[in-house]
Design a protein around this motif. Structure first.
Motif, PDB file in Angstrom:
ATOM      1  N   ASN A   1      26.745  21.176 -26.870  1.00 51.14           N
ATOM      2  CA  ASN A   1      26.554  21.572 -25.476  1.00 51.14           C
ATOM      3  C   ASN A   1      27.778  22.317 -24.960  1.00 51.14           C
ATOM      4  OD1 ASN A   1      28.447  19.562 -24.233  1.00 51.14           O
ATOM      5  ND2 ASN A   1      26.965  18.120 -25.081  1.00 51.14           N
ATOM      6  N   LYS A   2      27.597  22.986 -23.838  1.00 51.73           N
ATOM      7  CA  LYS A   2      28.623  23.876 -23.306  1.00 51.73           C
ATOM      8  C   LYS A   2      29.881  23.122 -22.915  1.00 51.73           C
ATOM      9  CE  LYS A   2      29.994  27.954 -21.985  1.00 51.73           C
ATOM     10  NZ  LYS A   2      30.294  28.980 -23.008  1.00 51.73           N
ATOM     11  N   SER A   3      29.736  21.954 -22.284  1.00 52.08           N
ATOM     12  CA  SER A   3      30.919  21.220 -21.841  1.00 52.08           C
ATOM     13  C   SER A   3      31.762  20.765 -23.035  1.00 52.08           C
ATOM     14  CB  SER A   3      30.515  20.011 -20.988  1.00 52.08           C
ATOM     15  OG  SER A   3      29.694  19.123 -21.727  1.00 52.08           O
TER      16      SER A   3
ATOM     17  N   GLU B   1      33.546  23.874 -24.440  1.00 51.77           N
ATOM     18  CA  GLU B   1      34.687  24.303 -23.626  1.00 51.77           C
ATOM     19  C   GLU B   1      35.877  23.368 -23.797  1.00 51.77           C
ATOM     20  OE1 GLU B   1      32.960  24.455 -19.750  1.00 51.77           O
ATOM     21  OE2 GLU B   1      32.221  26.520 -19.991  1.00 51.77           O
ATOM     22  N   ASP B   2      35.600  22.053 -23.841  1.00 52.21           N
ATOM     23  CA  ASP B   2      36.676  21.080 -24.034  1.00 52.21           C
ATOM     24  C   ASP B   2      37.342  21.271 -25.391  1.00 52.21           C
ATOM     25  OD1 ASP B   2      38.129  18.492 -23.450  1.00 52.21           O
ATOM     26  OD2 ASP B   2      37.006  17.890 -25.238  1.00 52.21           O
TER      27      ASP B   2
ATOM     28  N   THR C   1      28.464  26.959 -29.165  1.00 53.57           N
ATOM     29  CA  THR C   1      27.338  26.036 -29.232  1.00 53.57           C
ATOM     30  C   THR C   1      26.331  26.602 -30.234  1.00 53.57           C
ATOM     31  OG1 THR C   1      26.066  27.146 -27.484  1.00 53.57           O
ATOM     32  CG2 THR C   1      27.608  25.392 -26.800  1.00 53.57           C
TER      33      THR C   1
END
Length: 398
Positions: A55-57, A60-61, A82
């Motif tokens: 997933n995107k979160s 990004e993390d 992703t």
């Protein structure tokens, strides 16, 4: 950066494929970042490494943490995407090469439901009067979810890998799938699921496309591997080809996406089948909670038969208090009692979180907290007395 002996073995893995079974809180992101930094420091080009997230979160993390570690060592970070972002980019490249039909990405829920409803109307028109589908919002949404499940299983490939899944799906939805796909192609449209489905299905039909996909990377790292479905697994196999070494990291005990095609088999046996002679590693030490909770988790999950044999061990010196209570009357009253004990121990309301399996279970707890003027905030749903069905009853009572 400090690492445990287990983490160091994963980071310094040399040659071939690897699968890492990581218990919750074992620092798998910390380890994967260390793994990539280790490869980069040893001369692997960042262009030859691909990291796939779910997933995107999370992407990004992970990308932020990797960039921070690489900056400290003067290294250029590898690419972190992703699955769906990678699939979309691949589809666009295939379109440029004339290997895939161009299409517009459609992610608007309203437009997709309108299209799905039109498809179900067509299914009803071909069905008997006793076999009509209700065209409610819920049924249309369920139909769209079913389409995504079928695409995750790569329906309808000739090898019938999807057969077991289809036997558990309403036959009218299966017929609707074919109508939906015809309409989608006429409209030159792609949905979220098609970012992976279209490139993979095209490659399965054309060896030239599969060759186009493979051979681009030397190393592919996949996070949350327990969540992959058949389409993602097939894409991974194509990406690896005969060149790339694949490292899959996940925890089969946390496989919670069975409804979209995920299954623990990918970690327990299918990865080794697809990528022979792989090395198995375990990250068994958790830094998230203490020994009592680790022991409880080990006993509970031991009932699962289809899992990688591993023991969760706490790596923190601070133990986690564990208090198990059998509620004989009101769950809300018991929660209120625990919250009061919490407060009497000098803690703040803001330090506590109440977890429920589904929002229907919040009702008695909300009532108990409201009656005793205990402040709370419900995350992810409306408070019980503000829900549409309850507002109707309140209006009637007033």
């Amino acid at each position: 950066m400090t690492y445990t002996s287990e983490q160091k073995r994963v980071i310094e893995h040399e040659g071939g494929h690897a699968i890492v079974a990581a218990v919750a809180g074992s620092g798998k992101t910390h380890t994967m970042v260390g793994r990539i930094a280790y490869q980069l420091a040893n001369g692997v080009s960042p262009k030859r490494i691909l990291v796939l997230m779910f997933n995107k979160s999370a992407q990004e993390d992970f990308a932020g943490r990797l960039a921070g570690q690489c900056a400290g060592k003067g290294l250029k970070p590898a690419e972190v995407l992703t699955f769906h972002a990678f699939g979309l980019r691949l589809a666009n490249r295939m379109v440029e090469q004339g290997l895939l039909e161009p299409a517009q990405l459609q992610t608007e829920g309203y437009a997709l439901r309108k299209m799905a409803r039109a498809v179900l109307e067509k299914v009803n028109a071909e069905s008997s009067e006793d076999d009509q589908l209700d065209l409610s919002f819920e049924v249309v949404t369920e139909f769209l979810d079913t389409i995504d499940i079928l695409k995750g299983e790569l329906y309808p490939t000739d090898d019938r890998r999807w057969e077991y899944t289809v036997t558990n799906i309403d036959e009218r939805f299966v017929r609707g799938f074919h109508f939906f796909e015809c309409m989608r192609r006429e409209m030159r449209m792609r949905t979220f699921a098609d970012m992976i489905y279209d490139p993979v299905m095209a490659a399965l039909d054309n060896p030239q496309i599969e060759r186009f996909i493979s051979g681009r990377y030397d190393h592919v790292i996949v996070d949350e591997f327990q969540d992959v479905n058949e389409a993602q697994m097939t894409l991974l196999r194509m990406l690896a080809g005969q060149r790339a070494a694949v490292m899959a990291v996940g925890d089969d005990d946390q496989c919670i996406y069975a409804w979209r095609g995920a299954k623990p088999d990918y970690m327990t046996r299918l990865f080794q089948k697809e990528f022979p002679n792989c090395t198995r590693y375990a990250l068994s030490r958790t830094f998230r909670y203490g020994h009592k909770l680790s022991l409880a988790a080990n006993f509970v999950i031991s009932r699962n038969k289809n899992r990688t044999e591993k023991l969760c061990i706490s790596g923190t010196r601070t133990d986690t208090a564990l208090d198990v209570r059998l509620v004989r009357s009101s769950v809300g009253d018991e929660v209120l009692k625990i919250v009061r004990e919490w407060r009497e121990g000098g803690r703040q309301y803001s330090d506590a979180a109440i977890l429920v399996r589904e929002y229907a279970h919040t009702t008695s707890t909300e009532i108990a907290l409201l009656q005793n003027k205990v402040p709370y905030r419900l995350v992810g749903a409306s408070p019980f007395f503000d829900r549409a069905e309850v507002l109707g009853l309140r209006a009637y009572l007033q």
